[in-house]
Write an enzyme that holds these catalytic residues in place. Sequence first.
Site, PDB file in Angstrom:
ATOM      1  N   TYR A 275     -18.831  -9.617 -29.564  1.00 16.78           N
ATOM      2  CA  TYR A 275     -17.773 -10.619 -29.409  1.00 16.78           C
ATOM      3  C   TYR A 275     -17.893 -11.707 -30.459  1.00 16.78           C
ATOM      4  O   TYR A 275     -16.937 -12.015 -31.185  1.00 16.78           O
ATOM      5  CB  TYR A 275     -17.842 -11.225 -28.003  1.00 16.78           C
ATOM      6  CG  TYR A 275     -16.927 -12.406 -27.800  1.00 16.78           C
ATOM      7  CD1 TYR A 275     -15.555 -12.291 -27.976  1.00 16.78           C
ATOM      8  CD2 TYR A 275     -17.447 -13.646 -27.412  1.00 16.78           C
ATOM      9  CE1 TYR A 275     -14.709 -13.380 -27.784  1.00 16.78           C
ATOM     10  CE2 TYR A 275     -16.610 -14.738 -27.215  1.00 16.78           C
ATOM     11  CZ  TYR A 275     -15.246 -14.596 -27.397  1.00 16.78           C
ATOM     12  OH  TYR A 275     -14.411 -15.681 -27.212  1.00 16.78           O
TER      13      TYR A 275
ATOM     14  N   ARG B  94     -29.068 -11.301 -18.987  1.00 20.06           N
ATOM     15  CA  ARG B  94     -28.183 -10.425 -19.744  1.00 20.06           C
ATOM     16  C   ARG B  94     -28.482 -10.556 -21.232  1.00 20.06           C
ATOM     17  O   ARG B  94     -28.755 -11.657 -21.715  1.00 20.06           O
ATOM     18  CB  ARG B  94     -26.722 -10.788 -19.473  1.00 20.06           C
ATOM     19  CG  ARG B  94     -26.287 -10.530 -18.029  1.00 20.06           C
ATOM     20  CD  ARG B  94     -24.912 -11.117 -17.777  1.00 20.06           C
ATOM     21  NE  ARG B  94     -24.465 -10.853 -16.414  1.00 20.06           N
ATOM     22  CZ  ARG B  94     -23.476 -11.507 -15.815  1.00 20.06           C
ATOM     23  NH1 ARG B  94     -22.839 -12.467 -16.475  1.00 20.06           N
ATOM     24  NH2 ARG B  94     -23.135 -11.202 -14.577  1.00 20.06           N
TER      25      ARG B  94
END
Length: 303
Positions: free
Chosen positions: A144, A267
């Site tokens: 991203y 994460r």
Amino acid sequence: MTNKKCLVTGGAGFIGGHLVERLIKAGHDVVVVDDESSTANKNFIWRDDTENHKVDICDFEKLEPLFKGVDLVFHLAARSRIQICVQDPADVVKNNSLGTCNVLQAARLNKCKRVMFAGTSSCYGLKNPIPLKEDMPNDCLNPYSVSKSNCEELCKMYTKLFGLETVLFRFFNVYGERQPIAGDYAPVVGLFFRQKENGEDMTVVGDGLQTRDYTHVTDIVEAMFLAGESNNKEIIGELFNLGTGTNHSVMDIVRMTGGGHVHIPERPGEARETLADNTKAKSLLKWNPQVKFEDWIEANRPQ
């Protein structure tokens, strides 16, 4: 103030919907382009007083004609959930990089005056100390942020090579009314509110001590609006942080929201802390964020 024709990509989504409201309030004509692909949005906002098109920004043939007669372009459409992007890097690179190039090219061919681009603070990554400043090097940790960094370079190139005016923004964590709440990767404020309303424990990633600069959607929108209206040529081709200059940990939000919580595994590809230095936006755009995070949580948290 003269009436303008404005085009907003992602204009049926969370931030885009608020921006469309602001532009309509200012008396502008608005074209909304959105393909309803965001998985975090439960509802998309299509207004009767705007020109609406359900079009993918990667489809140049359908996209380009929509820019005819447009003065200002606000480009918000993107793949934007980090963990979803980690799962499908090719999709995020295609949609964000190619889509942004299509938007810039359509604006150039139709002689639009200016393009405002919505970028991300995740480009700063882990190696830069807070507060984060626009001249710091990129440290992209995931597909991203890589794609959004590339979009910034495309914007700068279109300004330098083709003379298309662009203004670039890095959004810090955006929250507010109508924020996305769907799925496991919805932004944390919307996710926690949904979980509390459903009587569930709030899911805290890792130790919950990671901090973010939470910025209200109306403050984000106002900065983009000011950039569109500004006659200050010093902003052209420049990058601006849109953050409050304060930050809070995930556990702070748990305490402010109230209720039970559980910890889930960390994460990959996410920064530990963000905090904006917003001096540049305050100086050149005359922007000053108005909404305090704690006050908004207090007024809006589920009971």
